[in-house]
Design a protein around this motif. Sequence first.
Motif, PDB file in Angstrom:
ATOM      1  N   LEU A 155       0.807  -1.206   0.000  1.00 21.82           N
ATOM      2  CA  LEU A 155       0.000   0.000   0.000  1.00 21.82           C
ATOM      3  C   LEU A 155       0.846   1.265   0.000  1.00 21.82           C
ATOM      4  CD1 LEU A 155      -2.856  -0.976   2.491  1.00 21.82           C
ATOM      5  CD2 LEU A 155      -3.007  -0.745   0.009  1.00 21.82           C
ATOM      6  N   GLY A 156       1.961   1.258   0.708  1.00 20.06           N
ATOM      7  CA  GLY A 156       2.818   2.440   0.753  1.00 20.06           C
ATOM      8  C   GLY A 156       3.306   2.838  -0.624  1.00 20.06           C
ATOM      9  N   ALA A 157       3.695   1.842  -1.411  1.00 22.39           N
ATOM     10  CA  ALA A 157       4.174   2.107  -2.766  1.00 22.39           C
ATOM     11  C   ALA A 157       3.049   2.634  -3.644  1.00 22.39           C
ATOM     12  CB  ALA A 157       4.764   0.831  -3.360  1.00 22.39           C
ATOM     13  N   ALA A 158       1.884   2.023  -3.573  1.00 21.36           N
ATOM     14  CA  ALA A 158       0.755   2.450  -4.392  1.00 21.36           C
ATOM     15  C   ALA A 158       0.305   3.861  -4.022  1.00 21.36           C
ATOM     16  CB  ALA A 158      -0.405   1.462  -4.236  1.00 21.36           C
ATOM     17  N   ASP A 159       0.285   4.189  -2.720  1.00 17.18           N
ATOM     18  CA  ASP A 159      -0.104   5.530  -2.277  1.00 17.18           C
ATOM     19  C   ASP A 159       0.865   6.580  -2.800  1.00 17.18           C
ATOM     20  OD1 ASP A 159      -2.259   4.483  -0.961  1.00 17.18           O
ATOM     21  OD2 ASP A 159      -1.324   4.512   1.021  1.00 17.18           O
ATOM     22  N   TYR A 187       0.899 -11.316  -6.321  1.00 14.05           N
ATOM     23  CA  TYR A 187      -0.166 -10.312  -6.330  1.00 14.05           C
ATOM     24  C   TYR A 187       0.394  -8.922  -6.058  1.00 14.05           C
ATOM     25  CZ  TYR A 187      -4.246  -7.662  -4.844  1.00 14.05           C
ATOM     26  OH  TYR A 187      -5.205  -6.698  -4.714  1.00 14.05           O
ATOM     27  N   GLU A 188       1.353  -8.839  -5.112  1.00 20.11           N
ATOM     28  CA  GLU A 188       1.916  -7.540  -4.744  1.00 20.11           C
ATOM     29  C   GLU A 188       2.644  -6.892  -5.916  1.00 20.11           C
ATOM     30  OE1 GLU A 188       2.272 -10.324  -3.022  1.00 20.11           O
ATOM     31  OE2 GLU A 188       1.146  -9.903  -1.173  1.00 20.11           O
ATOM     32  N   GLU A 189       3.426  -7.696  -6.649  1.00 17.37           N
ATOM     33  CA  GLU A 189       4.115  -7.181  -7.838  1.00 17.37           C
ATOM     34  C   GLU A 189       3.111  -6.655  -8.851  1.00 17.37           C
ATOM     35  OE1 GLU A 189       7.588  -9.486  -9.590  1.00 17.37           O
ATOM     36  OE2 GLU A 189       6.717 -10.982  -8.233  1.00 17.37           O
ATOM     37  N   ARG A 194       0.430  -2.325 -11.936  1.00 12.48           N
ATOM     38  CA  ARG A 194      -0.802  -1.715 -12.437  1.00 12.48           C
ATOM     39  C   ARG A 194      -0.879  -0.239 -12.031  1.00 12.48           C
ATOM     40  NH1 ARG A 194      -3.554  -6.261  -9.918  1.00 12.48           N
ATOM     41  NH2 ARG A 194      -3.572  -8.025 -11.359  1.00 12.48           N
ATOM     42  N   ALA A 195      -0.487   0.063 -10.798  1.00 16.44           N
ATOM     43  CA  ALA A 195      -0.530   1.451 -10.317  1.00 16.44           C
ATOM     44  C   ALA A 195       0.405   2.343 -11.131  1.00 16.44           C
ATOM     45  CB  ALA A 195      -0.153   1.500  -8.839  1.00 16.44           C
ATOM     46  N   VAL A 196       1.582   1.834 -11.457  1.00 16.22           N
ATOM     47  CA  VAL A 196       2.531   2.598 -12.265  1.00 16.22           C
ATOM     48  C   VAL A 196       1.970   2.846 -13.659  1.00 16.22           C
ATOM     49  CG1 VAL A 196       4.792   2.543 -13.375  1.00 16.22           C
ATOM     50  CG2 VAL A 196       4.561   1.779 -11.015  1.00 16.22           C
ATOM     51  N   ILE A 197       1.452   1.806 -14.284  1.00 14.74           N
ATOM     52  CA  ILE A 197       0.920   1.919 -15.644  1.00 14.74           C
ATOM     53  C   ILE A 197      -0.227   2.929 -15.684  1.00 14.74           C
ATOM     54  CG2 ILE A 197      -0.369   0.643 -17.411  1.00 14.74           C
ATOM     55  CD1 ILE A 197       1.449  -1.786 -16.696  1.00 14.74           C
ATOM     56  N   SER A 198      -1.063   2.941 -14.651  1.00 10.54           N
ATOM     57  CA  SER A 198      -2.179   3.890 -14.592  1.00 10.54           C
ATOM     58  C   SER A 198      -1.694   5.331 -14.481  1.00 10.54           C
ATOM     59  CB  SER A 198      -3.087   3.567 -13.400  1.00 10.54           C
ATOM     60  OG  SER A 198      -3.696   2.307 -13.553  1.00 10.54           O
ATOM     61  N   ALA A 199      -0.534   5.531 -13.827  1.00 12.89           N
ATOM     62  CA  ALA A 199      -0.018   6.880 -13.595  1.00 12.89           C
ATOM     63  C   ALA A 199       0.857   7.398 -14.724  1.00 12.89           C
ATOM     64  CB  ALA A 199       0.771   6.904 -12.287  1.00 12.89           C
ATOM     65  N   ALA A 200       1.200   6.544 -15.693  1.00 12.00           N
ATOM     66  CA  ALA A 200       2.182   6.906 -16.722  1.00 12.00           C
ATOM     67  C   ALA A 200       1.522   7.388 -18.005  1.00 12.00           C
ATOM     68  CB  ALA A 200       3.074   5.715 -17.021  1.00 12.00           C
ATOM     69  N   SER A 201       2.159   8.385 -18.640  1.00 12.54           N
ATOM     70  CA  SER A 201       1.701   8.858 -19.946  1.00 12.54           C
ATOM     71  C   SER A 201       2.121   7.901 -21.054  1.00 12.54           C
ATOM     72  CB  SER A 201       2.274  10.251 -20.234  1.00 12.54           C
ATOM     73  OG  SER A 201       1.833  11.188 -19.290  1.00 12.54           O
ATOM     74  N   PRO A 217       0.994 -16.447 -12.482  1.00 10.17           N
ATOM     75  CA  PRO A 217      -0.361 -16.381 -11.923  1.00 10.17           C
ATOM     76  C   PRO A 217      -1.089 -15.052 -12.083  1.00 10.17           C
ATOM     77  CG  PRO A 217       1.149 -17.435 -10.377  1.00 10.17           C
ATOM     78  CD  PRO A 217       1.986 -16.884 -11.479  1.00 10.17           C
ATOM     79  N   PHE A 218      -0.370 -13.911 -12.171  1.00  8.83           N
ATOM     80  CA  PHE A 218      -1.052 -12.617 -12.103  1.00  8.83           C
ATOM     81  C   PHE A 218      -0.774 -11.771 -13.343  1.00  8.83           C
ATOM     82  CE2 PHE A 218      -0.320 -14.119  -7.820  1.00  8.83           C
ATOM     83  CZ  PHE A 218      -1.593 -14.010  -7.265  1.00  8.83           C
ATOM     84  N   THR A 219      -1.853 -11.397 -14.023  1.00 11.72           N
ATOM     85  CA  THR A 219      -1.749 -10.500 -15.180  1.00 11.72           C
ATOM     86  C   THR A 219      -1.783  -9.061 -14.684  1.00 11.72           C
ATOM     87  OG1 THR A 219      -2.818 -12.069 -16.679  1.00 11.72           O
ATOM     88  CG2 THR A 219      -2.865  -9.742 -17.317  1.00 11.72           C
ATOM     89  N   PHE A 220      -0.804  -8.255 -15.123  1.00 12.77           N
ATOM     90  CA  PHE A 220      -0.787  -6.847 -14.716  1.00 12.77           C
ATOM     91  C   PHE A 220      -1.032  -5.902 -15.891  1.00 12.77           C
ATOM     92  CE2 PHE A 220       3.634  -7.833 -15.748  1.00 12.77           C
ATOM     93  CZ  PHE A 220       4.006  -6.752 -16.537  1.00 12.77           C
ATOM     94  N   ALA A 221      -0.962  -6.407 -17.130  1.00 11.54           N
ATOM     95  CA  ALA A 221      -1.191  -5.549 -18.292  1.00 11.54           C
ATOM     96  C   ALA A 221      -1.550  -6.400 -19.503  1.00 11.54           C
ATOM     97  CB  ALA A 221       0.050  -4.708 -18.591  1.00 11.54           C
ATOM     98  N   THR A 222      -2.258  -5.773 -20.436  1.00 11.33           N
ATOM     99  CA  THR A 222      -2.505  -6.376 -21.744  1.00 11.33           C
ATOM    100  C   THR A 222      -1.896  -5.452 -22.798  1.00 11.33           C
ATOM    101  OG1 THR A 222      -4.633  -5.260 -22.007  1.00 11.33           O
ATOM    102  CG2 THR A 222      -4.651  -7.425 -20.931  1.00 11.33           C
ATOM    103  N   GLU A 223      -2.007  -5.852 -24.048  1.00  4.21           N
ATOM    104  CA  GLU A 223      -1.399  -5.070 -25.130  1.00  4.21           C
ATOM    105  C   GLU A 223      -1.908  -3.623 -25.151  1.00  4.21           C
ATOM    106  OE1 GLU A 223      -1.458  -9.380 -26.094  1.00  4.21           O
ATOM    107  OE2 GLU A 223      -2.988  -7.928 -25.504  1.00  4.21           O
ATOM    108  N   SER A 224      -3.159  -3.409 -24.815  1.00  2.00           N
ATOM    109  CA  SER A 224      -3.738  -2.064 -24.860  1.00  2.00           C
ATOM    110  C   SER A 224      -3.166  -1.133 -23.798  1.00  2.00           C
ATOM    111  CB  SER A 224      -5.261  -2.144 -24.703  1.00  2.00           C
ATOM    112  OG  SER A 224      -5.610  -2.692 -23.443  1.00  2.00           O
ATOM    113  N   ASP A 225      -2.478  -1.702 -22.798  1.00  2.69           N
ATOM    114  CA  ASP A 225      -1.928  -0.889 -21.714  1.00  2.69           C
ATOM    115  C   ASP A 225      -0.539  -0.342 -22.023  1.00  2.69           C
ATOM    116  OD1 ASP A 225      -4.079  -1.245 -19.829  1.00  2.69           O
ATOM    117  OD2 ASP A 225      -3.385  -3.316 -19.599  1.00  2.69           O
TER     118      ASP A 225
END
Length: 251
Positions: A155-159, A187-189, A194-201, A217-225
Motif C-alpha cells: 500500500l505504501g508504494a501504491a499511495d 499479487y503484490e508485484e 498496475r498502479a505505475v501503468i495507470s499513472a504513466a503517460s 499467476p497474475f496478469t498486470f497488463a494487456t497489449e492495450s496498456d
Amino acid sequence: MWDRREKILAYIMEHGEASIADLTALFPNVSSMTIRRDLEFLESRGDVVRTKGGAKSIKHLSLRHEAAYHHRELENAELKREIAEKTASLLDDNSCIYFDAGSTMMHIVQKIPEKPMFAITNDPNLAMELLKNPNCEVAMTGGKLSRRNISLTGLGAADFLSGINIGTAVMASSGYSPDLGFTCGTYEEAAIKRAVISAASRVILVMDSEKFSRNHPFTFATESDIDCFVTDSLASPTALSHLTRSGVRVY
C-alpha cells in the motif's frame, strides 16, 4: 538470559540457521518454549528471521538473495544489453521516468549514465545505481521490501505513486502470451505494476525472448496498456505479430 540470547545469535550467525532441536541441544537445561521466546526476541531486534522449527540469520538471507540477484543479472546478459541499448534510445531528457524492479532494468540504467531526469523506482539496487548519475534526481516508492526480488511493494508504494505524474514507465514482465497478457509471480508485484501503468503517460515494456509463452499467476497488463515493447533479436516474428497487430510499437 542475555548471555544465552547472544550465544544463540552467535550460533545462528556462524551456521546461517538453527533449528529448535539444535538450540535445545546447545542449552540442555532450557525448555524449547524458552528457546522460542529467545528467537522471538532476536527477530524483534532484527537479527534473525524465524522459520518453521527454527530461525535464519538476516545476513545469511541477505547474502543468498544478493547472490540470486546477481545470478539473474548475468543470465542472458547479452540479450539484456541489447534490450538496454534499444530502451535507452527511447528515453527523453529532463523527464520523469519510472524504472521497474529487475535485472534487465540494471542494464538499462547503466546505459544512461549522464541523462538528466527525475527517476522513480521500487528497486533499492537500481536507486543506488541511479545515484551515480549526477544529473539524476532519485525517488523511491515506499512499501514493504520483498526478500524474493528485492523490491518495494504494498500500500505504501501504491499511495506514493497516486500523486506522481510519470512521463515514461519502463516496465518488466516475467512472461507474456496473447491469451493472458503480461504476467508476474505475485499479487503484490502485479498491484504496483498496475498502479505505475495507470499513472504513466507512456509505457515501455521490456522482456527478453525467452519469456515468451511463459504464463505466471497474475496478469498486470494487456497489449492495450502499453505503447512500446522492447525485446532482443532472438524473438520470433510470430511471437511479435500479435503485439504489432494490437498497435504496439515493437523494437
